[in-house]
Design an enzyme around this catalytic site. Structure first.
Site, PDB file in Angstrom:
ATOM      1  N   SER A   6       1.540  -1.366  -1.980  1.00  0.00           N
ATOM      2  CA  SER A   6       2.317  -1.518  -0.747  1.00  0.00           C
ATOM      3  C   SER A   6       2.829  -2.942  -0.653  1.00  0.00           C
ATOM      4  CB  SER A   6       1.449  -1.211   0.475  1.00  0.00           C
ATOM      5  OG  SER A   6       2.049  -1.778   1.626  1.00  0.00           O
ATOM      6  N   HIS A  31       4.996   1.381  -2.844  1.00  0.00           N
ATOM      7  CA  HIS A  31       4.879   1.986  -1.505  1.00  0.00           C
ATOM      8  C   HIS A  31       5.585   1.086  -0.488  1.00  0.00           C
ATOM      9  CE1 HIS A  31       2.458   4.391   1.481  1.00  0.00           C
ATOM     10  NE2 HIS A  31       2.490   3.272   2.185  1.00  0.00           N
ATOM     11  N   ASP A  33       6.328   0.423   3.430  1.00  0.00           N
ATOM     12  CA  ASP A  33       5.899   0.719   4.805  1.00  0.00           C
ATOM     13  C   ASP A  33       7.020   0.370   5.776  1.00  0.00           C
ATOM     14  OD1 ASP A  33       3.194   1.713   4.590  1.00  0.00           O
ATOM     15  OD2 ASP A  33       2.697  -0.257   3.774  1.00  0.00           O
ATOM     16  N   MET A  35       8.548   0.330   9.301  1.00  0.00           N
ATOM     17  CA  MET A  35       8.068   0.377  10.696  1.00  0.00           C
ATOM     18  C   MET A  35       9.206   0.006  11.644  1.00  0.00           C
ATOM     19  SD  MET A  35       4.352  -1.432  10.362  1.00  0.00           S
ATOM     20  CE  MET A  35       3.311  -1.188   8.909  1.00  0.00           C
ATOM     21  N   HIS A  64       7.040   5.330   3.137  1.00  0.00           N
ATOM     22  CA  HIS A  64       6.173   5.777   4.238  1.00  0.00           C
ATOM     23  C   HIS A  64       6.847   5.382   5.554  1.00  0.00           C
ATOM     24  CE1 HIS A  64       1.963   5.198   6.306  1.00  0.00           C
ATOM     25  NE2 HIS A  64       2.670   6.158   6.861  1.00  0.00           N
ATOM     26  N   MET A  66       6.994   4.963   9.238  1.00  0.00           N
ATOM     27  CA  MET A  66       6.247   4.892  10.503  1.00  0.00           C
ATOM     28  C   MET A  66       7.276   4.627  11.597  1.00  0.00           C
ATOM     29  SD  MET A  66       3.000   2.843   9.034  1.00  0.00           S
ATOM     30  CE  MET A  66       3.906   2.451   7.550  1.00  0.00           C
ATOM     31  N   MET A 135      -4.041   8.612   6.823  1.00  0.00           N
ATOM     32  CA  MET A 135      -4.199   7.206   7.219  1.00  0.00           C
ATOM     33  C   MET A 135      -5.687   6.925   7.418  1.00  0.00           C
ATOM     34  SD  MET A 135      -1.259   5.647   7.304  1.00  0.00           S
ATOM     35  CE  MET A 135      -2.077   4.133   7.784  1.00  0.00           C
ATOM     36  N   ASP A 173      -4.348   5.850   2.686  1.00  0.00           N
ATOM     37  CA  ASP A 173      -3.651   4.593   2.964  1.00  0.00           C
ATOM     38  C   ASP A 173      -4.350   3.826   4.081  1.00  0.00           C
ATOM     39  OD1 ASP A 173      -1.731   2.634   3.267  1.00  0.00           O
ATOM     40  OD2 ASP A 173      -0.142   3.979   3.985  1.00  0.00           O
TER      41      ASP A 173
HETATM   42  C1  DX5 Z   1      -0.488   0.519   7.423  1.00  0.00           C
HETATM   43  C2  DX5 Z   1       0.351   0.833   6.204  1.00  0.00           C
HETATM   44  C3  DX5 Z   1      -0.394   0.637   4.942  1.00  0.00           C
HETATM   45  C4  DX5 Z   1      -0.782  -0.808   4.742  1.00  0.00           C
HETATM   46  C5  DX5 Z   1      -2.043  -0.871   3.955  1.00  0.00           C
HETATM   47  O1  DX5 Z   1       0.169   0.825   8.568  1.00  0.00           O
HETATM   48  O2  DX5 Z   1       0.777   2.172   6.219  1.00  0.00           O
HETATM   49  O3  DX5 Z   1       0.329   1.114   3.806  1.00  0.00           O
HETATM   50  O4  DX5 Z   1       0.216  -1.528   4.091  1.00  0.00           O
HETATM   51  O5  DX5 Z   1      -2.508  -2.179   4.002  1.00  0.00           O
HETATM   52  P1  DX5 Z   1      -3.980  -2.552   3.550  1.00  0.00           P
HETATM   53  O6  DX5 Z   1      -4.152  -2.037   2.165  1.00  0.00           O
HETATM   54  O7  DX5 Z   1      -4.024  -4.020   3.652  1.00  0.00           O
HETATM   55  O8  DX5 Z   1      -4.887  -1.850   4.537  1.00  0.00           O
HETATM   56 ZN    ZN Z   2       1.664   2.972   4.166  1.00  0.00          ZN
END
Ligand code: DX5
Ligand code: ZN
Length: 220
Positions: A6, A31, A33, A35, A64, A66, A135, A173
């Protein structure tokens, strides 16, 4: 077992270089993320980051989302070159339609669930998806502690998938590190995501990825 890097914790000024290192250390997927500041409090990045990295890497791009109203985002991420597009069950009233849309666009469809959502809500959706993302922290930030309850959730989901006889993969994740990676794998995960365990000040991404892969194979 695959490891997805990620980019959330990477140094964005050296993103390509950091990803090359993580891949050299054994990471299989990248990956992203995404947001939106609504579904989760933070805003991260979107389509341009995926599109500009796409020609530089052959590894699968795992997006991913969010975000609220994920249905509005699919077309752009397909054009940007995402291989797997995962949206949250909690973010849409029409997960069934959305998963179909992703597959009809020629991409793999993933559905994610928050720690408070029972895995059983997915039973009638499994036919429509390729991956379920469990998650193991509340979505929104990197660097949170793994919720131990997630292990039982992964085991339960694995049973539901096996009972349905479908080739759905399980991705986990949040809070993955060399100490817990093996137990998450043994619970039934096929893909693990890591941000802060790979991109931190302590180790190079390559060494961190090697340690995580070794922990997956042999335990911590
Ligand atoms: C959280 C994300 C994860 C995050 C994981 O909201 O979806 O993918 O980047 O980070 P770590 O591995 O640091 O928990
Ligand atoms: Zn993620």
């Amino acid at each position: 077992m695959r490891l997805a890097a990620s980019i959330l914790s990477a140094d964005f000024g050296r993103l390509e270089e950091q990803l090359r290192e993580a891949i050299a250390g054994g990471c299989d997927w990248i990956h992203f993320d995404v947001m939106d500041g609504h579904f989760v409090p933070q805003i991260t990045f979107g389509v341009p980051v995926v599109a500009s990295l796409r020609p530089r890497f052959t590894e699968p791009f795992d997006v991913h989302l969010m975000v609220e109203r994920p249905e509005h985002q699919i077309e752009k991420f397909v054009e940007a070159g995402a291989d797997l597009i995962t949206f949250h069950w909690e973010a849409t009233a029409h997960p069934h339609r959305l998963a179909r849309l992703i597959r009809e666009s020629g991409r793999r469809a993933g559905i994610a669930i928050n720690p408070g959502t029972p895995v059983e809500v997915l039973t009638d959706l499994l036919e429509e998806v390729d991956v379920v993302l469990v998650m193991s922290v509340d979505p929104g930030y990197a660097g949170q502690a793994f919720l131990p309850r997630s292990l039982g959730r992964v085991r339960r989901l694995k049973r539901v998938i096996e009972q349905a006889g479908l080739p759905v993969e399980i991705e986990v994740d949040g809070g993955i590190n060399p100490t817990n990676a093996r137990s998450v794998y043994e619970a039934g995960a096929d893909i693990l995501v890591a941000a802060s365990a790979l991109f931190n000040q302590r180790l190079s991404p390559r060494t961190a990825a090697e340690q995580l892969k070794a922990a997956l194979r042999f335990g911590a």
